[in-house]
Motif scaffolding. Sequence first.
Motif, PDB file in Angstrom:
ATOM      1  N   LEU A  23      13.363   4.022  32.938  1.00 24.69           N
ATOM      2  CA  LEU A  23      14.048   3.624  31.739  1.00 24.69           C
ATOM      3  C   LEU A  23      12.425   3.643  31.105  1.00 24.69           C
ATOM      4  CD1 LEU A  23      16.434   1.156  31.831  1.00 24.69           C
ATOM      5  CD2 LEU A  23      16.813   3.409  31.840  1.00 24.69           C
ATOM      6  N   PRO A  24      12.242   4.640  30.135  1.00 27.58           N
ATOM      7  CA  PRO A  24      11.474   3.915  29.085  1.00 27.58           C
ATOM      8  C   PRO A  24      11.212   2.298  29.027  1.00 27.58           C
ATOM      9  CG  PRO A  24      12.641   5.995  28.095  1.00 27.58           C
ATOM     10  CD  PRO A  24      13.243   4.991  28.892  1.00 27.58           C
ATOM     11  N   PRO A  25       9.757   1.988  28.904  1.00 30.87           N
ATOM     12  CA  PRO A  25       9.855   0.766  28.014  1.00 30.87           C
ATOM     13  C   PRO A  25      10.053   1.315  27.143  1.00 30.87           C
ATOM     14  CG  PRO A  25       7.488   1.025  28.258  1.00 30.87           C
ATOM     15  CD  PRO A  25       8.428   2.949  28.786  1.00 30.87           C
ATOM     16  N   THR A  26      10.595  -1.155  26.613  1.00 32.19           N
ATOM     17  CA  THR A  26      10.905  -1.872  25.169  1.00 32.19           C
ATOM     18  C   THR A  26       9.573  -1.555  24.604  1.00 32.19           C
ATOM     19  OG1 THR A  26      10.631  -3.433  25.882  1.00 32.19           O
ATOM     20  CG2 THR A  26      12.747  -2.661  26.269  1.00 32.19           C
ATOM     21  N   LYS A  27       9.949  -0.961  23.190  1.00 29.76           N
ATOM     22  CA  LYS A  27       8.611  -0.889  22.465  1.00 29.76           C
ATOM     23  C   LYS A  27       7.814  -2.009  22.254  1.00 29.76           C
ATOM     24  CE  LYS A  27      10.105   1.460  18.362  1.00 29.76           C
ATOM     25  NZ  LYS A  27      10.345   1.279  17.423  1.00 29.76           N
ATOM     26  N   GLY A  28       6.975  -1.762  22.203  1.00 26.83           N
ATOM     27  CA  GLY A  28       5.791  -3.279  22.793  1.00 26.83           C
ATOM     28  C   GLY A  28       5.087  -3.215  23.721  1.00 26.83           C
ATOM     29  N   ASP A  50      12.882  11.063  36.925  1.00 21.74           N
ATOM     30  CA  ASP A  50      13.678  11.265  36.037  1.00 21.74           C
ATOM     31  C   ASP A  50      13.340  10.549  34.908  1.00 21.74           C
ATOM     32  OD1 ASP A  50      15.248  13.297  36.905  1.00 21.74           O
ATOM     33  OD2 ASP A  50      17.094  12.584  36.067  1.00 21.74           O
ATOM     34  N   VAL A  51      13.484  10.273  33.919  1.00 16.80           N
ATOM     35  CA  VAL A  51      12.934   9.929  32.357  1.00 16.80           C
ATOM     36  C   VAL A  51      13.890   9.675  31.882  1.00 16.80           C
ATOM     37  CG1 VAL A  51      11.553   8.703  30.906  1.00 16.80           C
ATOM     38  CG2 VAL A  51      10.360  10.006  32.344  1.00 16.80           C
ATOM     39  N   THR A  52      14.911   8.381  31.408  1.00 20.48           N
ATOM     40  CA  THR A  52      16.421   8.773  30.632  1.00 20.48           C
ATOM     41  C   THR A  52      15.973   8.778  28.783  1.00 20.48           C
ATOM     42  OG1 THR A  52      16.249   6.194  30.236  1.00 20.48           O
ATOM     43  CG2 THR A  52      17.497   6.672  31.951  1.00 20.48           C
ATOM     44  N   ALA A  94       8.155  15.340  36.613  1.00 17.85           N
ATOM     45  CA  ALA A  94       9.126  14.947  35.818  1.00 17.85           C
ATOM     46  C   ALA A  94      10.324  14.981  35.030  1.00 17.85           C
ATOM     47  CB  ALA A  94       8.053  13.499  34.843  1.00 17.85           C
ATOM     48  N   ILE A  95      11.341  14.420  34.698  1.00 20.79           N
ATOM     49  CA  ILE A  95      12.701  15.552  33.961  1.00 20.79           C
ATOM     50  C   ILE A  95      12.936  14.157  33.166  1.00 20.79           C
ATOM     51  CG2 ILE A  95      15.145  16.217  34.466  1.00 20.79           C
ATOM     52  CD1 ILE A  95      14.077  16.960  37.418  1.00 20.79           C
ATOM     53  N   PRO A  96      12.359  14.882  31.506  1.00 21.72           N
ATOM     54  CA  PRO A  96      13.599  13.831  30.785  1.00 21.72           C
ATOM     55  C   PRO A  96      14.983  14.357  30.155  1.00 21.72           C
ATOM     56  CG  PRO A  96      12.358  16.298  29.646  1.00 21.72           C
ATOM     57  CD  PRO A  96      12.380  16.455  31.177  1.00 21.72           C
ATOM     58  N   HIS A  97      15.862  13.202  29.945  1.00 23.75           N
ATOM     59  CA  HIS A  97      17.077  13.248  29.739  1.00 23.75           C
ATOM     60  C   HIS A  97      17.066  13.855  28.245  1.00 23.75           C
ATOM     61  CE1 HIS A  97      19.134  10.122  33.069  1.00 23.75           C
ATOM     62  NE2 HIS A  97      17.803  11.221  32.876  1.00 23.75           N
ATOM     63  N   ILE A  98      17.845  15.004  28.483  1.00 18.87           N
ATOM     64  CA  ILE A  98      17.981  15.881  27.071  1.00 18.87           C
ATOM     65  C   ILE A  98      19.884  15.429  26.494  1.00 18.87           C
ATOM     66  CG2 ILE A  98      18.020  17.883  25.390  1.00 18.87           C
ATOM     67  CD1 ILE A  98      15.423  16.807  26.572  1.00 18.87           C
TER      68      ILE A  98
END
Length: 320
Positions: A23-28, A50-52, A94-98
């Motif tokens: 998961l991307p980190p939360t904002k901040g 993979d990056v959601t 790296a694979i982004p979710h679209i």
Amino acid sequence: MKVTQHIENAIQQKKPTFSVEILPPTKGNNIQHIFDTLDPLVEFNPAFIDVTYHREEFVYKKHPNGLLERKSVRKRPGTVAICAAIQNHYKVDAIPHIICGGFDKEDTENALIELNFLGIDNLLVLRGDPVKSESTFMAEPNGHRYASELLEQIANLNKGKYLDDELENSSKTDFCIGVAGYPEKHFEAPNLNIDLNYLKKKVDLGAEYIVTQMFFDNKRFFDFVDKCRKIGIEVPIIPGLKPITTQSQITALPKTFHVDLPDELADELVKAKDNKEVKEIGTEWTINQSKELIENGIPLIHYYTMSKSDVVVRVLRGVM
């Protein structure tokens, strides 16, 4: 390298491999949060990461005058940048979710152009979930309602077909497109057969690989693969696994992801005294699942980390 090439290499070398989802980190938070999660996993040489993608949520802010203002907030931004950082830092694909939600077709095309410029060769195409304020998924104006529509736009770019059909000598992209599969069917599908026919439509449109939703009973996966093959779905199907690590997940995962726990696993988990014992049971179950899948010729297993690497590291030590 494309996902399909990673799979073919694993088959030829007779050496199973794996991938992970974060998961991307939360904002901040910063990118170091991602690196801290991935450092222990990269030691095992994942095929890809993979990056959601998380669409915006709507929140309401009350003003001193008593009026409510609706504001859109994206709590986990940065998917594209994170993918670029991963490839630069680790030299791992790296694979982004679209996703459909939150984008119109022009937004999507521009994002895909940027990904292509960054040298990102693989995508995982999903419809995405509705925002919490929606009872059902709502597409953006001039957006995509279904993953198949989004996939078709990407497939067109791979043919050099852009939204502006007056472009001359337009370059083709070369994305390897993946889609999601559901061994226990998507919760909105009337039945598994209809869900499989929809999956076949996405493959016919250009999907080159399938990653499954998490499952805890390998028989569900093997049956799913058999049904896919019988209706002509021949692309690689990657099993997705998630170790259960907390007592709350015993009920949260089935509720959130619409999956069943086998009786044997459920019985052990409900008897567990605490989270530590649950984690041990969940880790061992995932190790055994992985071993059985590998013994049955599966060349690549995908692990859902929820951005916590310690348990997946233990699984990999027990399997790879």
